[in-house]
Design a protein around this motif. Structure first.
Motif, PDB file in Angstrom:
ATOM      1  N   ARG A 115       1.792  -1.910  -7.101  1.00  0.00           N
ATOM      2  CA  ARG A 115       1.017  -3.045  -7.575  1.00  0.00           C
ATOM      3  C   ARG A 115       0.478  -3.818  -6.368  1.00  0.00           C
ATOM      4  O   ARG A 115       1.209  -4.097  -5.414  1.00  0.00           O
ATOM      5  CB  ARG A 115       1.913  -3.976  -8.406  1.00  0.00           C
ATOM      6  N   ASP A 116      -0.799  -4.156  -6.408  1.00  0.00           N
ATOM      7  CA  ASP A 116      -1.401  -4.913  -5.313  1.00  0.00           C
ATOM      8  C   ASP A 116      -1.207  -6.390  -5.622  1.00  0.00           C
ATOM      9  O   ASP A 116      -2.067  -7.054  -6.191  1.00  0.00           O
ATOM     10  CB  ASP A 116      -2.889  -4.570  -5.196  1.00  0.00           C
ATOM     11  N   ASN A 117      -0.035  -6.912  -5.249  1.00  0.00           N
ATOM     12  CA  ASN A 117       0.307  -8.288  -5.627  1.00  0.00           C
ATOM     13  C   ASN A 117       0.499  -9.206  -4.423  1.00  0.00           C
ATOM     14  O   ASN A 117       1.367 -10.061  -4.400  1.00  0.00           O
ATOM     15  CB  ASN A 117       1.553  -8.312  -6.521  1.00  0.00           C
ATOM     16  N   GLY A 118      -0.320  -8.974  -3.399  1.00  0.00           N
ATOM     17  CA  GLY A 118      -0.378  -9.941  -2.321  1.00  0.00           C
ATOM     18  C   GLY A 118       0.412  -9.621  -1.075  1.00  0.00           C
ATOM     19  O   GLY A 118       0.404 -10.406  -0.130  1.00  0.00           O
ATOM     20  N   TRP A 119       1.096  -8.463  -1.060  1.00  0.00           N
ATOM     21  CA  TRP A 119       1.858  -8.116   0.139  1.00  0.00           C
ATOM     22  C   TRP A 119       1.007  -7.262   1.077  1.00  0.00           C
ATOM     23  O   TRP A 119       0.201  -6.452   0.639  1.00  0.00           O
ATOM     24  CB  TRP A 119       3.137  -7.358  -0.233  1.00  0.00           C
ATOM     25  N   ASP A 150       6.753  -2.535  -9.947  1.00  0.00           N
ATOM     26  CA  ASP A 150       5.665  -2.745  -8.986  1.00  0.00           C
ATOM     27  C   ASP A 150       5.287  -1.474  -8.241  1.00  0.00           C
ATOM     28  O   ASP A 150       4.243  -1.455  -7.572  1.00  0.00           O
ATOM     29  CB  ASP A 150       6.088  -3.797  -7.957  1.00  0.00           C
ATOM     30  N   SER A 197       8.500  -8.430 -11.032  1.00  0.00           N
ATOM     31  CA  SER A 197       8.294  -9.318  -9.896  1.00  0.00           C
ATOM     32  C   SER A 197       7.386 -10.477 -10.260  1.00  0.00           C
ATOM     33  O   SER A 197       7.282 -11.437  -9.521  1.00  0.00           O
ATOM     34  CB  SER A 197       7.684  -8.533  -8.742  1.00  0.00           C
ATOM     35  N   GLY A 198       6.707 -10.393 -11.413  1.00  0.00           N
ATOM     36  CA  GLY A 198       5.809 -11.444 -11.806  1.00  0.00           C
ATOM     37  C   GLY A 198       6.514 -12.792 -11.843  1.00  0.00           C
ATOM     38  O   GLY A 198       7.584 -12.930 -12.417  1.00  0.00           O
ATOM     39  N   GLY A 255      -5.055  -3.079 -11.079  1.00  0.00           N
ATOM     40  CA  GLY A 255      -4.146  -3.812 -10.201  1.00  0.00           C
ATOM     41  C   GLY A 255      -3.179  -2.953  -9.426  1.00  0.00           C
ATOM     42  O   GLY A 255      -2.402  -3.478  -8.629  1.00  0.00           O
ATOM     43  N   TYR A 256      -3.193  -1.649  -9.644  1.00  0.00           N
ATOM     44  CA  TYR A 256      -2.333  -0.739  -8.884  1.00  0.00           C
ATOM     45  C   TYR A 256      -3.212   0.126  -7.974  1.00  0.00           C
ATOM     46  O   TYR A 256      -4.383   0.388  -8.277  1.00  0.00           O
ATOM     47  CB  TYR A 256      -1.534   0.175  -9.823  1.00  0.00           C
ATOM     48  N   PRO A 293       7.419 -14.382  -6.273  1.00  0.00           N
ATOM     49  CA  PRO A 293       6.560 -13.835  -5.227  1.00  0.00           C
ATOM     50  C   PRO A 293       7.293 -13.158  -4.078  1.00  0.00           C
ATOM     51  O   PRO A 293       6.682 -12.439  -3.310  1.00  0.00           O
ATOM     52  CB  PRO A 293       5.797 -15.069  -4.721  1.00  0.00           C
ATOM     53  N   ARG A 338       2.846 -11.745   3.755  1.00  0.00           N
ATOM     54  CA  ARG A 338       1.904 -12.150   2.711  1.00  0.00           C
ATOM     55  C   ARG A 338       0.477 -12.140   3.260  1.00  0.00           C
ATOM     56  O   ARG A 338       0.255 -12.506   4.414  1.00  0.00           O
ATOM     57  CB  ARG A 338       2.241 -13.562   2.210  1.00  0.00           C
TER      58      ARG A 338
END
Length: 540
Positions: free
Chosen positions: A508-512, A250, A32-33, A266-267, A36, A539
Motif C-alpha cells: 500500500r502506498d501510504n506515505g512511507w 498493507d 494500519s489505517g 492505492g497499491y 501512521p 515519511r
C-alpha cells in the motif's frame, strides 16, 4: 579473559515483553489505517522460529537480531558488498593467513533485554552453529569454520579448517546472547525460537500462530525506527493473501502475474532482483529420474526461456548450472543448456530408451515415468512443474505431478521422488551456491540438511573442481575452477535447474519512503523486499 557481567536475561526479558505486549494489546487495530507508524504485512512462511541456529536472519535481514555484516542495498547486478553492522570495519586475515580472520566488534550495543553485546556473543553463536550437539540444520553452510574465539576487548577471531577467501561474505549469521546458548541442545528446541533476544531495532512483543507483532526498541543503539509497530500475519495460500490486501493488510509477496493484477487503487508493486533458483531434483535413488541419459535429455528438452517469458512474466532468468552472470568471471555461458528437443530425443534413443505406442519411452521393460512433487499453494512452483511435465512428455518422458504438503518432504521421500525445489539460501559466494548442492559429501545419508544435494548426485570431476576452488587464493584461478565445474556438470547434470526468479511485492502506498532493495536469496517474504530496510524508512 574478563567478560561482561550481566543481569539476569530471563527477568529483564520478561518485563520488557510484558510491558510491550500490554501496549500493543491496548491499541491493536486490524489495519494500519489510522495508525501512521504501523505497517501490516502478510507472509506465507510459518511465524516464529526466531532462532539464528535454525536459519532466522541468516543474511542480515532479521528485524530482531543483527549480524556482523548484512547485504548492501542497491547492488543487484553483482554480488553485493558486505556492510558492517555489529562489526567495526571489514574482516582481516591475521598476518595474511586466509585460515585465520579477525573482526573488531561494535561498542555500545545492547540486547533487547538490556544486557551488553560483546565478542563472546559472536564466538558463542558461531561455535554453536557448528557444534553437533546443537544439530543446527544450517551447519553445512559453515563447514569452513573450526572455531571462533574472543581475542581481546571487542575482538573475535575465526579459525578455519583451511584457507578460505570468502569469509567477508560468510559472516551474516544473526548473533544471539552467549547465555542463551550455554546449554547445548537441539537448535529447534531452544527457547530462542519463541523468545528471541537480539540487538536489532525491533523486539518481539506478540507471537501467535497467525500473527507476530514487532515493536521498535527504545534502547536500540542506532536510530530508532519511524515505523513503530510491524505486524506480520500468515496466510499460506497466495490468492488469499492477494484478497486480504483489499482489507486489512498493507503488503505481501505474490507471483508476478497476480501481483500486477492486484496492484491498483492505492497499491503498487516493488520488484527485487534475486538469486533464487527453482529446479527439479532428479534423485539417484529413482531408477528413471536418476538415469544419466534421462537427466541429460530433460536438461536439453525443457524450454527455460518460455518459462521465464510466460510464467515469470519476464521477472527472472533461465538457469542451468546455478552459476549466473552475477558471479562475474566464474560464469561460463557456454555451459548453459540450450533448448534442443531433437537432441534430447537422440540422447534417449542412444541410451536405449525406445518410444512406446503411447509416446512414452521404455527400456528393458521399464517405463520412462516418475512422479514429481510440488507445493500446490505456491502458484509459481505449480506452473513450473506443469510446464516441465509438458516439455518432458514431448521427448517421451512421463513426469506425473503430485501435490504434497510441506510435511511430506522427509529425507526418505526426497531420496526417491523428484521435487520442484527452490534454493539459493546463501547465494553471496559461488562456493555456497554450489558446494552443498552438488558435492558428493552431501549425498551421504544424514550429512547436511535434507535439501543439500537432494538428488544424491555423485560426480568425481565436480567434487574435484569444487574442492580446489574453495581453497584457491588466486581469484583468476578460482574463477577458472568454477568454469571447470560447469563443464563437468554440463556433461553429466545431476538435477534440472530451470529459472531464477525475481521477487515481486505488493504494498500500500501510504506515505512511507524507502530506498533500493537488496539482491535477495531464496529466502523471501516480508523480511525482504521493501521491508529489508524497514528500520530506515522515513515519511514522505
Amino acid at each position: 579473559m574478563l567478560f561482561h557481567r550481566r543481569p539476569s536475561r530471563l527477568l529483564v526479558t520478561s518485563l520488557v515483553t510484558f510491558s510491550a505486549a500490554a501496549l500493543v494489546g491496548c491499541g491493536a487495530p486490524g489495519a494500519s489505517g489510522g495508525a501512521p507508524d504501523r505497517f501490516v504485512v502478510i507472509d506465507a512462511e510459518e511465524l516464529g522460529r526466531f532462532n539464528p541456529l535454525t536459519g532466522h536472519g541468516g543474511n542480515g535481514e532479521s528485524k530482531i537480531y543483527e549480524s556482523l555484516y548484512r547485504v548492501a542495498e542497491g547492488q543487484d547486478d553483482r554480488i553485493p558488498d558486505a556492510v558492517p553492522v555489529l562489526a567495526e570495519g571489514a574482516p582481516e586475515p591475521v598476518d595474511g593467513d586466509l585460515g585465520h580472520w579477525r573482526v573488531k566488534t561494535r561498542k555500545g550495543v545492547t540486547f533487547s533485554d538490556g544486557t551488553p553485546f560483546g565478542p563472546e556473543d559472536v564466538a558463542a553463536t558461531y561455535n554453536a552453529v557448528v557444534d553437533p550437539k546443537f544439530a543446527s540444520p544450517i551447519a553445512a553452510n559453515f563447514d569452513f569454520l573450526r572455531t571462533a574465539q574472543v581475542a581481546g576487548p571487542d575482538t573475535v577471531d575465526f579459525l578455519l579448517n583451511g584457507a578460505y577467501g570468502d569469509v567477508p561474505h560468510r559472516l551474516f549469521l544473526a548473533i544471539a546472547p552467549s547465555e542463551s546458548l550455554a546449554a547445548p541442545g537441539p537448535a529447534d528446541k531452544l527457547p530462542l525460537g519463541d523468545h528471541p533476544v537480539g540487538t536489532g531495532p525491533y523486539a518481539l512483543t506478540e507471537l501467535r500462530p497467525d500473527q507476530v507483532v514487532l515493536t521498535a526498541r527504545d534502547g536500540y543503539w542506532g536510530t530508532k525506527p519511524q515505523v513503530k509497530t510491524f505486524v506480520v500475519r500468515r496466510t499460506d495460500d497466495e490468492k488469499a493473501r492477494a484478497a486480504q490486501l483489499a482489507g486489512s493488510a498493507d503488503g505481501t509477496r505474490l507471483s508476478p502475474a497476480l501481483a500486477r493484477a492486484v496492484a491498483k487503487d492505492g497499491y503498487r508493486t516493488v520488484v527485487s532482483k534475486a538469486n533464487d533458483w527453482l529446479g527439479v531434483t532428479l534423485p539417484s535413488g529413482n531408477p528413471v529420474a536418476g538415469d544419466a541419459a534421462v537427466r541429460l535429455a530433460l536438461n536439453l528438452g525443457v524450454d527455460r526461456g518460455a518459462m521465464v517469458r510466460d510464467i515469470l512474466q519476464g521477472e527472472g532468468t533461465p538457469v542451468s548450472t546455478l552459476v549466473t552472470p552475477l558471479f562475474g568471471d566464474a560464469y561460463d555461458p557456454a555451459q548453459d543448456f540450450t533448448f534442443d528437443a531433437d537432441r534430447a530425443r537422440k540422447v534417449l534413443d542412444d541410451a536405449g530408451w525406445r518410444v512406446g505406442a503411447d509416446g512414452i519411452r521404455q527400456r528393458d521393460g521399464r517405463r520412462a515415468q516418475f512422479d514429481v512433487a510440488y507445493y500446490p499453494t505456491e502458484t509459481l512452483r505449480r506452473d513450473l512443474t506443469m510446464a516441465t511435465v509438458s516439455d518432458a512428455k514431448k521427448i517421451g518422458v512421463e513426469m506425473k505431478p503430485v501435490a504434497v504438503e510441506k510435511s511430506t518432504m522427509t529425507p526418505q521421500y526426497l531420496a526417491g521422488t523428484a521435487f520442484l525445489l527452490g534454493g539459493g539460501g546463501q547465494p553471496y559466494t559461488v562456493d555456497t551456491q554450489l558446494y552443498p548442492k552438488f558435492h558428493s559429501r552431501y549425498a551421504a545419508k544424514g550429512v547436511g540438511s535434507k535439501w543439500d544435494n537432494a538428488s544424491d548426485y555423485v560426480n568425481p570431476e565436480v567434487d574435484k573442481a569444487l574442492e580446489a576452488a574453495r581453497v584457491e587464493r588466486d581469484p583468476a584461478k578460482r574463477a577458472k575452477l568454477y568454469r571447470d565445474f560447469q563443464a563437468a556438470y554440463h556433461a553429466a547434470p545431476g538435477m534440472l535447474a530451470l529459472v531464477s526468479e525475481n521477487h515481486v511485492y505488493v504494498l500500500r502506498d501510504n506515505g512511507w519512503q524507502f530506498g533500493a532493495t537488496a539482491l535477495e536469496p531464496h529466502s523471501h517474504g516480508v523480511a525482504w523486499g521493501p521491508w529489508y530496510s524497514l528500520a530506515r524508512w522515513t515519511r514522505k
